[in-house]
Design a protein around this motif. Structure first.
Motif, PDB file in Angstrom:
ATOM      1  N   ASN A  97       0.821  -1.221   0.000  1.00 38.82           N
ATOM      2  CA  ASN A  97       0.000   0.000   0.000  1.00 38.82           C
ATOM      3  C   ASN A  97       0.851   1.266   0.000  1.00 38.82           C
ATOM      4  OD1 ASN A  97      -2.473  -1.486   0.177  1.00 38.82           O
ATOM      5  ND2 ASN A  97      -2.108  -1.748   2.365  1.00 38.82           N
ATOM      6  N   LYS A  98       1.863   1.282  -0.878  1.00 39.84           N
ATOM      7  CA  LYS A  98       2.702   2.467  -0.932  1.00 39.84           C
ATOM      8  C   LYS A  98       3.130   2.778  -2.364  1.00 39.84           C
ATOM      9  CE  LYS A  98       7.348   0.513  -0.213  1.00 39.84           C
ATOM     10  NZ  LYS A  98       8.556   0.572   0.641  1.00 39.84           N
ATOM     11  N   VAL A  99       3.471   4.043  -2.583  1.00 39.06           N
ATOM     12  CA  VAL A  99       3.973   4.538  -3.861  1.00 39.06           C
ATOM     13  C   VAL A  99       5.370   5.099  -3.604  1.00 39.06           C
ATOM     14  CG1 VAL A  99       3.615   6.195  -5.728  1.00 39.06           C
ATOM     15  CG2 VAL A  99       1.648   5.091  -4.644  1.00 39.06           C
ATOM     16  N   TYR A 100       6.310   4.845  -4.515  1.00 39.39           N
ATOM     17  CA  TYR A 100       7.666   5.325  -4.269  1.00 39.39           C
ATOM     18  C   TYR A 100       8.426   5.521  -5.577  1.00 39.39           C
ATOM     19  CZ  TYR A 100       8.862   0.375  -4.939  1.00 39.39           C
ATOM     20  OH  TYR A 100       8.988  -0.890  -5.454  1.00 39.39           O
ATOM     21  N   SER A 101       9.513   6.272  -5.488  1.00 35.51           N
ATOM     22  CA  SER A 101      10.390   6.521  -6.632  1.00 35.51           C
ATOM     23  C   SER A 101      11.754   6.947  -6.129  1.00 35.51           C
ATOM     24  CB  SER A 101       9.804   7.617  -7.530  1.00 35.51           C
ATOM     25  OG  SER A 101      10.702   7.932  -8.580  1.00 35.51           O
ATOM     26  N   SER A 102      12.781   6.622  -6.879  1.00 37.21           N
ATOM     27  CA  SER A 102      14.136   7.083  -6.560  1.00 37.21           C
ATOM     28  C   SER A 102      14.556   8.207  -7.503  1.00 37.21           C
ATOM     29  CB  SER A 102      15.133   5.923  -6.663  1.00 37.21           C
ATOM     30  OG  SER A 102      15.161   5.407  -7.993  1.00 37.21           O
ATOM     31  N   LYS A 103      13.684   8.567  -8.432  1.00 38.18           N
ATOM     32  CA  LYS A 103      14.002   9.571  -9.444  1.00 38.18           C
ATOM     33  C   LYS A 103      13.635  10.979  -8.974  1.00 38.18           C
ATOM     34  CE  LYS A 103      15.236   6.424 -12.456  1.00 38.18           C
ATOM     35  NZ  LYS A 103      16.630   6.298 -12.941  1.00 38.18           N
ATOM     36  N   TYR A 104      14.029  11.940  -9.785  1.00 41.38           N
ATOM     37  CA  TYR A 104      13.662  13.340  -9.536  1.00 41.38           C
ATOM     38  C   TYR A 104      12.144  13.488  -9.613  1.00 41.38           C
ATOM     39  CZ  TYR A 104      13.155  18.344 -10.411  1.00 41.38           C
ATOM     40  OH  TYR A 104      12.774  19.656 -10.357  1.00 41.38           O
ATOM     41  N   ILE A 105      11.576  14.248  -8.676  1.00 39.58           N
ATOM     42  CA  ILE A 105      10.133  14.452  -8.657  1.00 39.58           C
ATOM     43  C   ILE A 105       9.832  15.916  -8.364  1.00 39.58           C
ATOM     44  CG2 ILE A 105       9.865  13.865  -6.204  1.00 39.58           C
ATOM     45  CD1 ILE A 105       7.177  12.509  -7.062  1.00 39.58           C
ATOM     46  N   SER A 106       8.785  16.431  -8.989  1.00 38.18           N
ATOM     47  CA  SER A 106       8.352  17.807  -8.772  1.00 38.18           C
ATOM     48  C   SER A 106       6.890  17.776  -8.339  1.00 38.18           C
ATOM     49  CB  SER A 106       8.518  18.623 -10.059  1.00 38.18           C
ATOM     50  OG  SER A 106       8.044  19.948  -9.874  1.00 38.18           O
ATOM     51  N   ILE A 107       6.573  18.506  -7.263  1.00 43.65           N
ATOM     52  CA  ILE A 107       5.207  18.545  -6.737  1.00 43.65           C
ATOM     53  C   ILE A 107       4.751  19.986  -6.656  1.00 43.65           C
ATOM     54  CG2 ILE A 107       3.703  17.912  -4.815  1.00 43.65           C
ATOM     55  CD1 ILE A 107       5.744  15.797  -4.039  1.00 43.65           C
ATOM     56  N   LYS A 108       3.618  20.279  -7.281  1.00 45.63           N
ATOM     57  CA  LYS A 108       2.999  21.593  -7.192  1.00 45.63           C
ATOM     58  C   LYS A 108       1.859  21.508  -6.193  1.00 45.63           C
ATOM     59  CE  LYS A 108       4.234  23.141 -11.838  1.00 45.63           C
ATOM     60  NZ  LYS A 108       3.740  23.668 -13.131  1.00 45.63           N
ATOM     61  N   LYS A 109       1.995  22.277  -5.108  1.00 44.38           N
ATOM     62  CA  LYS A 109       1.058  22.170  -3.998  1.00 44.38           C
ATOM     63  C   LYS A 109       0.802  23.544  -3.383  1.00 44.38           C
ATOM     64  CE  LYS A 109       0.798  20.141   0.662  1.00 44.38           C
ATOM     65  NZ  LYS A 109      -0.534  19.518   0.530  1.00 44.38           N
ATOM     66  N   SER A 110      -0.445  23.958  -3.367  1.00 42.81           N
ATOM     67  CA  SER A 110      -0.869  25.194  -2.673  1.00 42.81           C
ATOM     68  C   SER A 110      -0.005  26.399  -3.023  1.00 42.81           C
ATOM     69  CB  SER A 110      -0.840  24.966  -1.153  1.00 42.81           C
ATOM     70  OG  SER A 110      -1.680  23.888  -0.801  1.00 42.81           O
ATOM     71  N   GLY A 111       0.187  26.625  -4.315  1.00 37.81           N
ATOM     72  CA  GLY A 111       0.908  27.804  -4.748  1.00 37.81           C
ATOM     73  C   GLY A 111       2.411  27.726  -4.656  1.00 37.81           C
ATOM     74  N   ARG A 112       2.964  26.578  -4.342  1.00 40.81           N
ATOM     75  CA  ARG A 112       4.409  26.437  -4.294  1.00 40.81           C
ATOM     76  C   ARG A 112       4.832  25.154  -4.994  1.00 40.81           C
ATOM     77  NH1 ARG A 112       6.302  24.286   1.652  1.00 40.81           N
ATOM     78  NH2 ARG A 112       4.678  22.715   1.941  1.00 40.81           N
ATOM     79  N   THR A 113       6.111  25.063  -5.327  1.00 41.22           N
ATOM     80  CA  THR A 113       6.658  23.889  -5.986  1.00 41.22           C
ATOM     81  C   THR A 113       7.753  23.293  -5.120  1.00 41.22           C
ATOM     82  OG1 THR A 113       6.204  24.793  -8.189  1.00 41.22           O
ATOM     83  CG2 THR A 113       7.816  23.020  -8.042  1.00 41.22           C
ATOM     84  N   ILE A 114       7.674  21.995  -4.908  1.00 37.77           N
ATOM     85  CA  ILE A 114       8.679  21.279  -4.129  1.00 37.77           C
ATOM     86  C   ILE A 114       9.342  20.256  -5.050  1.00 37.77           C
ATOM     87  CG2 ILE A 114       9.111  19.851  -2.099  1.00 37.77           C
ATOM     88  CD1 ILE A 114       6.475  20.901  -0.959  1.00 37.77           C
ATOM     89  N   ASN A 115      10.662  20.262  -5.074  1.00 41.22           N
ATOM     90  CA  ASN A 115      11.420  19.332  -5.910  1.00 41.22           C
ATOM     91  C   ASN A 115      12.318  18.467  -5.032  1.00 41.22           C
ATOM     92  OD1 ASN A 115      10.382  20.670  -8.252  1.00 41.22           O
ATOM     93  ND2 ASN A 115      11.940  22.256  -7.957  1.00 41.22           N
ATOM     94  N   GLY A 116      12.675  17.315  -5.546  1.00 41.39           N
ATOM     95  CA  GLY A 116      13.579  16.470  -4.796  1.00 41.39           C
ATOM     96  C   GLY A 116      13.882  15.174  -5.521  1.00 41.39           C
ATOM     97  N   TYR A 117      14.776  14.392  -4.930  1.00 35.05           N
ATOM     98  CA  TYR A 117      15.125  13.064  -5.449  1.00 35.05           C
ATOM     99  C   TYR A 117      14.727  12.028  -4.403  1.00 35.05           C
ATOM    100  CZ  TYR A 117      17.828  15.128  -9.232  1.00 35.05           C
ATOM    101  OH  TYR A 117      18.213  15.830 -10.345  1.00 35.05           O
ATOM    102  N   GLY A 118      13.916  11.079  -4.824  1.00 37.29           N
ATOM    103  CA  GLY A 118      13.428  10.072  -3.898  1.00 37.29           C
ATOM    104  C   GLY A 118      12.098  10.489  -3.306  1.00 37.29           C
ATOM    105  N   PHE A 119      11.151   9.544  -3.267  1.00 35.64           N
ATOM    106  CA  PHE A 119       9.777   9.866  -2.877  1.00 35.64           C
ATOM    107  C   PHE A 119       9.103   8.623  -2.314  1.00 35.64           C
ATOM    108  CE2 PHE A 119       5.289   9.783  -4.145  1.00 35.64           C
ATOM    109  CZ  PHE A 119       4.816  10.962  -3.607  1.00 35.64           C
ATOM    110  N   GLU A 120       8.358   8.805  -1.214  1.00 30.30           N
ATOM    111  CA  GLU A 120       7.550   7.733  -0.639  1.00 30.30           C
ATOM    112  C   GLU A 120       6.194   8.308  -0.249  1.00 30.30           C
ATOM    113  OE1 GLU A 120       9.337   5.565   2.531  1.00 30.30           O
ATOM    114  OE2 GLU A 120      11.334   5.588   1.608  1.00 30.30           O
ATOM    115  N   SER A 121       5.140   7.495  -0.450  1.00 29.40           N
ATOM    116  CA  SER A 121       3.795   7.998  -0.188  1.00 29.40           C
ATOM    117  C   SER A 121       2.851   6.843   0.108  1.00 29.40           C
ATOM    118  CB  SER A 121       3.293   8.791  -1.404  1.00 29.40           C
ATOM    119  OG  SER A 121       1.917   9.086  -1.292  1.00 29.40           O
ATOM    120  N   ASN A 122       1.702   7.169   0.731  1.00 31.00           N
ATOM    121  CA  ASN A 122       0.620   6.200   0.777  1.00 31.00           C
ATOM    122  C   ASN A 122       0.023   6.099  -0.621  1.00 31.00           C
ATOM    123  OD1 ASN A 122      -0.585   8.724   0.686  1.00 31.00           O
ATOM    124  ND2 ASN A 122      -2.241   8.193   2.073  1.00 31.00           N
TER     125      ASN A 122
END
Length: 204
Positions: free
Chosen positions: A149-174
């Motif tokens: 029951n999880k989502v994940y990535s080791s690659k570069y990811i960009s998230i647009k959330k509430s008027g801002r952008t968050i970038n990073g490498y590596g991601f884990e989520s429900n």
């Protein structure tokens, strides 16, 4: 996300098997026909798909209301591969509707693979996801492990959330992508230029 795909593949598999059975009845020669010379049979079927469907578009209902739409140009099942998998090499797109048929959430990928025994999805290429909160995720590779029951990535990811952008490498989520963690993050906040006073060049 899990119940969406379970309903989708149950419907699609039933349709595909029915079409396959009809095709076999039409194409298979009767016993009374004169036998014709045939080419040598392919011994290793592991290189061939068990099923191939083209231009698939499916609407899925939940409690009598149309809630999902899935589109793919090509869907193949390789049941003899190790591991066995389903492939969507020409793209996969899914939309979730609200009660007024407005799109609430969506998933889009250039290529997708589903490893049925592992219950593992792999999305590749331009992977774009919008969750129910309106957050938008963009990456080049994303895994969804249904067993954990999880989502994940080791690659570069960009998230647009509430008027801002968050970038990073590596991601884990429900698997709803509402609670997540980004590794090696960097963010950009919106800035109102009118609130920034220019430097006073008259002072020395």
């Amino acid at each position: 996300m899990s119940h969406i795909f379970r309903k989708f593949f149950f419907i699609q598999t039933s349709i595909a098997i029915s079409c396959w059975a009809i095709a076999m009845l039409v194409l298979f020669p009767s016993c009374t026909e004169k036998k014709r010379p045939l080419a040598a049979a392919i011994q290793k079927r592991d290189s061939l798909p068990f099923m191939k469907s083209l231009d698939v578009t499916t609407l899925i209902s939940d409690s009598g209301i149309t809630r999902y739409r899935i589109k793919t140009k090509e869907w193949m099942i390789f049941d003899k591969k190790e591991p066995s998998y389903w492939s969507f090499e020409k793209g996969l797109y899914l939309e979730k509707f609200d009660t007024t048929y407005h799109v609430e959430a969506s998933i889009k990928a250039d290529t997708a693979y589903y490893y049925d025994k592992k219950k593992l999805w792999e999305l590749r290429g331009h992977v774009l996801i919008k969750n129910l909160q309106g957050d938008r995720f963009s990456t080049e590779q994303l895994f969804w492990d249904q067993m954990q029951n999880k989502v994940y990535s080791s690659k570069y990811i960009s998230i647009k959330k509430s008027g801002r952008t968050i970038n990073g490498y590596g991601f884990e989520s429900n698997q709803e992508m509402t609670v997540y963690k980004i590794h090696k993050t960097s963010g950009a906040l919106p800035i109102d230029d009118r609130k920034i006073a220019p430097p006073d060049t008259t002072k020395h």
